[in-house]
Design an enzyme around this catalytic site. Structure first.
Site: not given
Length: 186
Positions: A64-65
């Site tokens: 996600g990052c």
């Protein structure tokens, strides 16, 4: 038993004074810290001139990052044209941020908040840090994180006021949402 209760009370009071949630309309916390290039990044350098997008993310080089950072990278020209600057903040150390930036060709500052002090100033929830191992260019690296922040995004206006806060960030849509907000509120 009395000593334990007093110590617990003092500890909770001292934590409360360091971890205050900020909301839209509040003055933004003042902060400076080390950037991925080793320089000191200071929010005061941009006040009066630009919107400052501050996004906290849990850990460099995770799914996600990486999606969130690459989306900001891809919209950098439009964000610049909207008179804003973006900084990503995590508990990763400088070396981990440098690897993350290089591996994903990121074009904005990544800031290290290894002890979680900046996250605390914004009221962002923290968890313990950790270490993950990633392979980059055929070499294995340990990325060390002193603290793990929740994924929250803020926009600070030119006067130093929080004008946007998102505590339920969708990593893939975050950059689009902040750009739309800035364009609608310039």
């Amino acid at each position: 038993m009395k000593r334990f209760l007093i110590a617990s009370l003092l500890l909770s009071l001292s934590f409360a004074s360091f971890s205050q949630e900020v909301n839209v309309g509040d003055k933004a916390p003042v902060f400076s810290t080390l950037a991925d290039d080793g320089s000191t990044w200071n929010a005061d350098d941009y006040l009066g001139d630009k919107f400052i997008v501050v996004y906290f993310y849990p850990a460099a080089m995770t799914g996600g990052c990486t999606k969130q950072a690459c989306a900001y990278r891809d919209l950098k020209t439009e964000i610049d044209e909207a008179n804003a600057v973006v900084v990503g903040i995590s508990g990763d150390n400088i070396e981990g941020l440098q690897l993350f930036k290089k591996a994903n060709h990121l074009n904005f500052p990544l800031l290290s908040d290894a002890n979680g002090e900046i996250a605390k100033k914004f009221g962002v929830p923290l968890r313990d840090g950790g270490t993950i191992t990633r392979e980059i260019d055929g070499h294995s690296f340990d990325l060390v994180r002193g603290a793990t922040a929740s994924r929250w995004t803020f926009i600070i206006d030119k006067n130093g006021t929080i004008v946007y806060k998102n505590t339920d960030v969708d990593a893939t849509k975050d950059s689009d949402e902040i750009l739309k907000f800035i364009k609608n509120n310039s």
